[in-house]
Enzyme design. Structure first.
Site, PDB file in Angstrom:
ATOM      1  N   HIS A 195       0.831  -1.214   0.000  1.00  0.00           N
ATOM      2  CA  HIS A 195       0.000   0.000   0.000  1.00  0.00           C
ATOM      3  C   HIS A 195       0.865   1.263   0.000  1.00  0.00           C
ATOM      4  CE1 HIS A 195      -3.824  -1.846   0.276  1.00  0.00           C
ATOM      5  NE2 HIS A 195      -3.745  -2.239   1.530  1.00  0.00           N
ATOM      6  N   CYS A 508       0.436  -5.764 -21.019  1.00  0.00           N
ATOM      7  CA  CYS A 508       0.021  -4.925 -19.894  1.00  0.00           C
ATOM      8  C   CYS A 508       0.712  -5.309 -18.591  1.00  0.00           C
ATOM      9  CB  CYS A 508      -1.497  -4.962 -19.723  1.00  0.00           C
ATOM     10  SG  CYS A 508      -2.170  -6.626 -19.506  1.00  0.00           S
TER      11      CYS A 508
END
Length: 578
Positions: A195, A508
């Site tokens: 995070h 991607c």
């Protein structure tokens, strides 16, 4: 001489680009030791727990609002998930039961229960579940602080230029960072997908994580350099080294300014060949950053964020609004939407999926969608309804067999026909493709190419499945080799198979934005490079200096080499890369 003696360099993981030079500010973790006590009044103790939970919720609600205003909806979703943890009976009921049955204080019951859940999630040995452990740790620490009457550090109160030093930064810490004063940070633990790393990139704050020892080495007030380019932290640098880093920072900032001039330019190689550079996004809020960085399209819209951080499935209308918003903002530029890639390692608690021994090889993505068809059809209807608002392309993840692709496409066509019968407008000619991330799909690319409109190569999973190496497992991470000739041969095979059928190929995975990979992928004939938004301009600058015809000459040599090291060495020599 004193500085020279004390100068020290610590190595970690470059989590967010840039160079920060400032005084150290240690973000201390308060002592939250919960001693065991016997309580006489069990009901009063449960009331104490509930009051602390209520205060923690108030704080998290405020942090969520701050994150929403400063960072966008997807970052705020982290705190929505934290609020759900505080409402989760699976966590709260065992704490209350412990207070009742063992007649212990709320602090001890909370700490013991949280430790049980944290150790359970951490033992699952994949990055996503480890981050769930971090969520529980962050949330319960906040409740525990209220029970103990301890104040948790508030980074938003910092009022001078600093580099933050911490064991780890919780999502709530990172969301409160003020870019005006916090110039960078370094932590003992964490990785590129934690995070704190994601938040740092969002805020464009240089960061180095996973240093293991930075808190043991740095004191408040030390001068610290955080090198987010090379993953280094330099403590008390000598005047000479400080001057070198001032120059390095100036060069980087000048380079960024040069890149910024390319925002509105197309990506054209030195010999005039157009290559599409697209962005990977997770929410409609990410489109702004993609366009600001010159994205020519969206190469991957990860739709699972719509499903996470909530207690029930998103409705068709909720999804329609999200997809419509992205398509409208992109104003005719291509938007490749990946259908739901959830299950196994990315849990949705409300689906109550059974735990799996090996979630990466389990019931996830298209496998889950083909079985839970109501959920899948809802998403497809929302996408089809939104298609008239832009240039939509749809791709299915984790396809292993032709049967899976055919079944998924048949369901899509059924929903399209049903909408048309109801008089709902649907765009004509929506391209339908698939992710190539399973080796079986790569090997069979010639057969798939006859039926798909395009391929998008998902290198993150393709590499770990091909090399049988979990990239989050430090003991086998050395086998996670993007430049291994086996991987490059698979990529080449997929591109060649598609081109023979007149189909285009995108990529991607993180590899698409890697400066060493870019000339290789250009040589192999990749049509579309999709990457994090902040990688687009550096990639464009690099591609403008490369000639596709010249790059193509290395294809045979690269594919004939025996090891990843040989490939990297050859490419660096050939293209004068550092």
């Amino acid at each position: 001489m004193g500085n020279a003696i004390r100068e020290k360099t610590i190595h970690g993981i470059a989590a967010s680009s840039g160079i920060a030079i400032a005084k150290a500010y240690r973000l201390e973790t308060p002592d939250l030791a919960a001693e065991k006590r016997t309580v006489a009044d069990v009901e009063a103790e449960i009331a104490r727990l509930e009051a602390a939970v209520a205060k923690a919720k108030e704080e998290l609600e405020a942090i969520k609002q701050h994150a929403l205003e400063k960072l966008g909806e997807d970052k705020a979703a982290i705190f929505a998930a934290h609020l759900l943890v505080l409402d989760d009976p699976e966590l709260l009921n065992p704490i209350k039961e412990k207070i009742q049955t063992e007649r212990v204080n709320a602090e001890y019951a909370l700490d013991e229960t949280a430790l049980f859940f944290i150790s359970m999630f951490e033992a699952m040995d994949n990055e996503y579940m480890k981050e769930r452990a971090a969520d529980i740790r962050d949330v319960t620490k906040r409740v525990l602080a209220h029970l103990l009457g301890v104040t948790i550090s508030n980074p938003s109160l910092i009022s001078e230029e600093v580099v933050i030093i911490a064991e780890d930064l919780t999502p709530s810490d990172t969301a409160q960072l003020n870019r005006q004063y916090v110039k960078g940070f370094a932590t003992d633990i964490g990785g590129r997908t934690s995070h704190s790393a994601i938040m740092a990139r969002s805020l464009e704050i240089p960061a180095v994580v996973g240093t293991k020892t930075v808190t043991a080495e740095v004191k408040n007030g030390d001068i610290v350099i955080v090198d987010g380019l090379d993953g280094q932290v330099i403590i008390n640098p000598s005047p000479e080294l400080l001057a070198q880093y001032e120059q390095k920072r100036a060069r980087y900032e000048a380079q960024k300014a040069e890149w910024a001039k390319l925002v509105h330019e197309a990506t054209v190689t030195a010999d005039g060949i157009h290559v599409e550079l697209a962005a990977n996004i997770g929410t409609p809020d990410d489109v702004k950053g993609a366009l600001a960085n010159g994205a020519e399209g969206i190469g991957l819209y990860r739709t699972e964020f719509l499903y996470m951080g909530r207690s029930e499935l998103p409705t068709e209308d909720e999804q329609f609004v999200a997809y419509k918003t992205v398509l409208e903002q992109m104003n005719g530029k291509p938007v490749v939407v990946r259908t739901l890639d959830i299950g196994g390692d990315k849990e949705l608690p409300y689906l109550q999926l059974p735990k799996e021994m090996n979630p990466f090889l389990g019931f996830r993505a298209i496998r889950l969608c083909l079985e839970m068809q109501d959920m899948f059809r809802t998403q497809l209807r929302a996408l089809l309804r939104a298609s008239v608002y832009g240039n939509l392309k749809i791709m299915f993840p984790m396809i292993a067999t032709l049967d899976e692709f055919r079944q998924a496409k048949a369901i899509l066509l059924e929903e399209k026909e049903a909408l048309l019968r109801q008089g709902v407008a649907v765009a004509d000619g929506i391209e339908v493709g698939m992710m190539v991330e399973i080796p079986a799909a790569a090997v069979m690319a010639d057969q798939f190419a006859k039926e798909v409109d395009f391929f998008s190569i998902g290198t993150n999973d393709l590499i770990q499945y091909t090399m049988a190496a979990d990239r989050m497992n430090e003991r086998v991470a050395y086998l996670y080799q993007p430049y291994n000739p086996a991987i490059l041969r698979l990529i080449s095979h997929v591109i060649d198979a598609a081109h023979r059928e007149g189909k285009w190929v995108g990529m991607c995975g993180e590899m698409a934005g890697d400066p060493i990979a870019i000339p290789i992928l250009l040589a192999l004939g990749l049509d579309e490079f999709s990457m994090s938004a902040t990688s687009i301009l550096p990639a464009r600058a690099q591609l403008k200096k490369l000639a596709k015809e010249e790059a193509a000459r290395i294809k045979e040599t690269v594919l004939s080499l025996g090891t990843a090291e040989e490939v990297v060495s050859f490419v660096k020599r050939t293209f004068s890369l550092a």
